[in-house]
Design an enzyme around this catalytic site. Structure first.
Site, PDB file in Angstrom:
ATOM      1  CG  ASP A   1      -0.115   0.000   2.514  1.00  0.00           C
ATOM      2  OD1 ASP A   1       0.321  -1.094   2.908  1.00  0.00           O
ATOM      3  OD2 ASP A   1       0.066   1.078   3.106  1.00  0.00           O
TER       4      ASP A   1
ATOM      5  CE1 TYR B   1      23.873 -18.546  -5.944  1.00  0.00           C
ATOM      6  CE2 TYR B   1      23.801 -17.982  -8.277  1.00  0.00           C
ATOM      7  CZ  TYR B   1      23.179 -18.436  -7.122  1.00  0.00           C
ATOM      8  OH  TYR B   1      21.842 -18.774  -7.166  1.00  0.00           O
TER       9      TYR B   1
END
Length: 432
Positions: free
Chosen positions: A132, A176
């Site tokens: 929201d 990674y």
């Protein structure tokens, strides 16, 4: 109830038992085994449901005091959230049926508590949280979430994105990092071998095969591989350089299941001199080696998904929250560094008692990475007498054979399920 009614009810109950015995007596041995397995599976599902229900009830009690919130009165937007977390404190990242101690469990608890989402089912999670928004001011999402998250899970940034933007499918590259002790590893040999990984290749020999897709592809692109020895300016370093830490970084468009751990396992064997430098290039030759030789993959503990890159995403980082997160990580660092220093002091004392320094054990440092018990023997030489080169080992089943077996198993399972449904219907008819 009269005596006559009691006798009739007992007689009826006995008759029902007799009917059940008759039904089971008509089943074949295979059918009974299948029914028993179904019951065992159902019991396990019930156990998991009870565990999850207990956890949910506990959360509901915690949330009872929360004031009602009308989501319909607030506008919504899509955002990306960037988190860091210490994975060893949790049972993996993804939500599981058997535990509520995953990173996702805590993330969604925090998102719901802060009213950023109403529930997981409607949060459009694969495109990041649907939250929201106030009409006149931005919400400090980072600060809100960190206020209810555990200290080992921290939100560090957020970004407003279009509704169609996907955190999974719009990621253009991933990085990674894998950390390991130098031990007896020759980093130069590892770097030479890693050059062959760069580019677009079929990496089926560097992953755990996932054949749930009828047409799996193992083609991936690796853009860069670096292997560096980390600079540590403290008293932990001495004449034995085996305790120095190293970092392997792999940057690419996307990766297969366990691909990084498989790459690390092969590179460390090359770095130890147990395998030739051209082993990587050889395993990438799918025509010559269509089946993967048996080898242990490296441990999951040192593996870190360090960064994900997106086009057109402007991350917003709250400076106050960032400083607080740094303080949290400094506490963790201090705690583990103190432990490491204490252990290193013990090692120094014991190593000083070894007269022949050439026999000083160093392979124990790699035992966690290698996932093999023979690393704990403590020998510092590259004794190849008991080592079997990877290319001479038995191979696993090919992709084609695995897919065929999976499809046959799936088809057989569907037939069994249909049979069980028919048997259940027949049983219901008999009981009625």
């Amino acid at each position: 109830m009269s005596n006559k009614e009691i006798k009739n009810s007992k007689r009826k109950l006995k008759s029902d038992d007799d009917d059940d015995d008759e039904i089971w007596s008509k089943l074949s041995r295979e059918q009974i085994i299948r029914r028993c397995k179904q019951l065992e599976k159902h019991v396990e599902q019930l156990k998991n449901t009870i565990i999850k229900k207990t956890d949910n009830e506990s959360n509901e009690k915690k949330n009872k005091k929360m004031r009602p919130f009308d989501f319909s009165k607030h506008s919504k937007r899509h955002i990306f959230l960037k988190f860091i977390y210490l994975g060893w404190e949790y049972h993996g990242f993804v939500v599981q049926e058997t535990t509520s101690q995953t990173v996702e469990d805590f993330l969604f608890d925090a998102l719901i508590k802060t009213r950023l989402i109403e529930q997981r089912a409607t949060s459009n999670y694969h495109r990041c949280g649907r939250t929201d928004r106030g009409d006149t001011e931005e919400l400090n999402y980072v600060q809100m979430l960190n206020g209810v998250l555990p200290s080992s899970i921290r939100c560090i940034a957020w970004a407003s994105v279009p509704d169609v933007k996907s955190a999974r499918f719009d990621c253009i590259s991933r990085s990674y990092r894998y950390y390991f002790p130098k031990a007896n590893v020759d980093l130069h040999r590892m770097r030479q071998a890693s050059i062959d990984l760069i580019g677009t290749h079929d990496f089926r020999n560097f992953c755990k095969l996932d054949i749930t897709n009828t047409e799996p592809t193992f083609i991936r692109r690796i853009d860069n591989v670096t292997i560096e020895q980390l600079n540590i300016d403290n008293d932990l370093n001495n004449s034995n350089s085996g305790y120095e830490m190293c970092e392997l970084m792999v940057h690419g468009s996307g990766f297969l299941w366990h691909q990084i751990r498989c790459i690390v396992a092969i590179l460390i064997l090359i770095g130890q001199g147990k395998e030739d430098i051209d082993l990587v290039k050889t395993l990438l030759d799918i025509e010559k080696y269509p089946c993967t030789p048996n080898y242990h993959i490296a441990s999951e503990l040192p593996l870190v998904l360090f960064d994900c890159q997106f086009n057109g995403v402007d991350w917003i980082c709250d400076q106050i929250s960032l400083r607080i997160t740094i303080c949290h990580l400094q506490r963790y660092w201090s705690s583990f560094q103190i432990r490491a220093t204490m252990i290193k002091s013990m090692l120094n004392n014991l190593e000083n008692q070894i007269y022949d320094k050439k026999q000083l054990p160093i392979l124990g440092q790699l035992s966690l990475i290698e996932n093999e018990s023979n690393s704990l023997l403590g020998y510092n030489n590259n004794n190849r007498r008991n080592y079997q080169p990877i290319l001479t080992r038995p191979v696993r089943e090919s992709v084609e054979v695995k897919i065929e077996k999976y499809q046959n198993k799936k088809a057989k399972s569907e037939i069994i399920n249909d049979d069980n449904k028919n048997e259940t219907n027949k049983t219901d008819d008999l009981i009625v």
